[in-house]
Design an enzyme around this catalytic site. Structure first.
Site, PDB file in Angstrom:
ATOM      1  N   LYS A  77       0.517  -0.991  -0.171  1.00 42.52           N
ATOM      2  CA  LYS A  77      -0.232   0.035   0.193  1.00 42.52           C
ATOM      3  C   LYS A  77       0.888   1.110   0.123  1.00 42.52           C
ATOM      4  CE  LYS A  77      -3.950   1.628   2.386  1.00 42.52           C
ATOM      5  NZ  LYS A  77      -5.013   1.260   3.666  1.00 42.52           N
ATOM      6  N   SER A 152      -9.938   1.059   2.651  1.00 39.82           N
ATOM      7  CA  SER A 152      -8.433   2.080   2.038  1.00 39.82           C
ATOM      8  C   SER A 152      -8.242   0.787   0.721  1.00 39.82           C
ATOM      9  CB  SER A 152      -8.236   3.154   2.263  1.00 39.82           C
ATOM     10  OG  SER A 152      -7.795   3.209   3.197  1.00 39.82           O
ATOM     11  N   SER A 176     -10.100  -1.056   6.825  1.00 39.70           N
ATOM     12  CA  SER A 176      -8.573  -0.750   5.892  1.00 39.70           C
ATOM     13  C   SER A 176      -8.187  -1.740   5.157  1.00 39.70           C
ATOM     14  CB  SER A 176      -8.597   0.626   5.664  1.00 39.70           C
ATOM     15  OG  SER A 176      -8.822   1.698   5.555  1.00 39.70           O
TER      16      SER A 176
END
Ligand code: GLN
Length: 481
Positions: A77, A152, A176
């Site tokens: 990420k 996310s 997330s």
């Protein structure tokens, strides 16, 4: 070449000479180039991956010691720092930021010869749950590209689900990792707070967030946890887990375990197909010898409001550093006094981050703190007490990971409150510091449904055992991309 294998299978295949790392990474890069125009999981693809693969193959050939990942392709990420690579947090504000150091998790994975195939998409600064708030455009759900992949850590979930890598690291502040895992039908895990170092994770709400793996199987999560967990002198919130081996005894089963089904996480607004999948999961847990019973935790009703009050406050303070003086982009200072300069700088932040910073300035401010921030902290401690009490009676708590199916791109983007409410089942684990995992469980109308299991602090090993038991009852179709 089969790219659809688990991490453990990959390690086995490389060890036994069944596959070469170069071949696997080569095919992975081809596949990424083929599917990315449809999915947009990646913000940056690491074009040195093939060289890294050759280096590892050479090491294997010459009998040198090779790390336990054996060149496994992993995506990261883009809010986790990899030295000398861009770390944008999917924000224009950090468009040109090159990380000067490795996050602890990256250092540990490098030591074990993982290959980082690229940095993946997220909602800007990890605020959101659909990846639509990325400044670089949304990722798409591989199960149906008209739908969001969750967030996310949407890029993480998409890349694992669409076979662009074997595993990914995301971050979970309020769901997330688990939310996109559920929406894309992969395993997503948030550990006990402190189990994994946050050093090198760009903070959003640091008192509750954790880095967590997204994988194809629960065993793969345990494998990665063995590598990335443990005390770190660079993060004094980390816990000494005494080098626990999360993979050993993973087949332990859940015979005799007591599981509480959280009533408030299956109430109003839950999609019918999510409800029936959850009921099916309860039957499966019982058929494995667990005893399931409904439990009411009424503080869950206030968890979303408390979560957004606390996280906005922390975000307001953590993001104050993006003032364009230490981080940011160049523009001349002439003609500005301090406030107008900062205002112009902050225009480079997207609408969701701006909203959080405004809320985060207001709710803890003098005259309002008692009504908002302090009240939220009270909810947090009452919720923690309720959950701790529940764990005196139950070994595990269970719910659907998300009460609804992956929604359409654009469907909720203009309704922030509707988006906030989607987090109702995930934020409790963060507010209370407990470990929680989402396991792929069902497909309804071609869209995935995940089941969440939660355990008491430091019961991560037992949680993974239970998740593995439930996972072994499930056989799902493969995604078509
Ligand atoms: N949707 C939540 C938020 O926007 C969760 C985000 C996260 O876990 N990083 O804050």
């Amino acid at each position: 070449m089969n790219l659809k294998i688990s991490a453990l299978q990959f390690v086995e295949d490389v060890k036994t000479g069944n596959i070469s790392v170069e071949d696997f990474i080569g095919k992975t890069m081809e596949h990424i180039d083929k599917v990315e125009p449809k999915l947009h999981a990646f913000l940056e693809i690491n074009r040195n991956s093939l060289d890294d693969a050759r280096t590892i193959d050479k090491k294997i050939k010459s009998g040198e010691k090779v790390g336990s990942c054996f060149g496994m392709p992993i995506s990261i990420k883009d809010n986790i720092c990899i030295k000398n690579s861009k770390t944008t947090c999917a924000s224009k504000m950090l468009e040109n930021f090159v990380a000067p150091y490795d996050a602890t998790v990256i250092k540990k994975l490098k030591e074990q010869d993982a290959i980082f195939v690229g940095k993946v998409n997220l909602d800007e600064f990890a605020m959101g749950l659909s990846t639509e708030f990325s400044a670089y455009g949304p990722s798409k759900n591989p199960w149906n590209t008209e739908h969001v992949p969750g967030g996310s850590s949407g890029g993480s979930a998409v890349s694992v689900s669409a076979f662009e890598c074997i595993a990914s690291l995301g971050s979970d502040t309020g769901g997330s990792v688990r939310n996109p895992a559920s929406f894309c039908s992969v395993v997503g895990y948030k550990p006990t707070y402190g189990l994994i170092s946050r050093y090198g994770l760009i903070s959003y709400a640091n008192s509750i967030e954790q880095i967590g793996p997204l994988t194809r199987t629960v065993k793969d999560t345990a494998f990665l946890l063995n590598i990335i967990s443990g005390i770190d002198s660079n993060d004094n919130t980390t816990i000494d887990n005494k080098n626990e081996d999360y993979l050993s005894q993973i087949d332990e089963g859940i015979e005799g375990k007591k599981i509480g089904i959280i009533k408030e996480m299956m109430g109003e607004g839950i999609d019918k197909s999510v409800l029936s999948a959850t009921n099916e999961a309860i039957s499966k847990l019982e058929s494995l010898g667990a005893k399931c019973e409904e439990v009411s935790l009424d503080m869950v009703k206030y968890s979303v409001a408390a979560y957004y009050t606390i996280t906005a406050t922390e975000a307001g303070s953590n993001l104050a550093r993006y003032d364009n003086l230490r981080y940011g982009y160049e523009f001349p200072v002439e003609g500005f006094e301090f406030n107008s300069y900062i205002t112009k700088s902050r225009k480079n932040l997207g609408p969701e981050v701006t909203r959080r910073m405004i809320i985060g300035g207001f709710v803890p401010s003098a005259g309002h703190a008692g009504k908002y921030f302090l009240k939220a902290l009270k909810v947090k401690s009452k919720l923690t007490k309720q959950i701790n009490d529940a764990f005196t009676k139950f070994d595990l708590l269970m719910s659907p990971t998300v009460p609804i199916l992956p929604f359409k791109l654009g469907e909720k983007i203009n309704d922030p409150v509707a988006l906030f409410l989607v987090d109702v089942n995930t934020v409790t684990a963060n507010l209370t510091g407990k470990p929680a995992i989402s396991i792929p469980f069902s497909i309804s109308n071609g869209l995935p449904i995940g089941i969440q299991l939660m355990a008491n602090s430091m019961q991560d090993k037992a949680l993974l055992q239970a998740a593995h038991a439930l996972e072994s009852t499930v056989k799902l179709p493969e995604v078509q991309i």
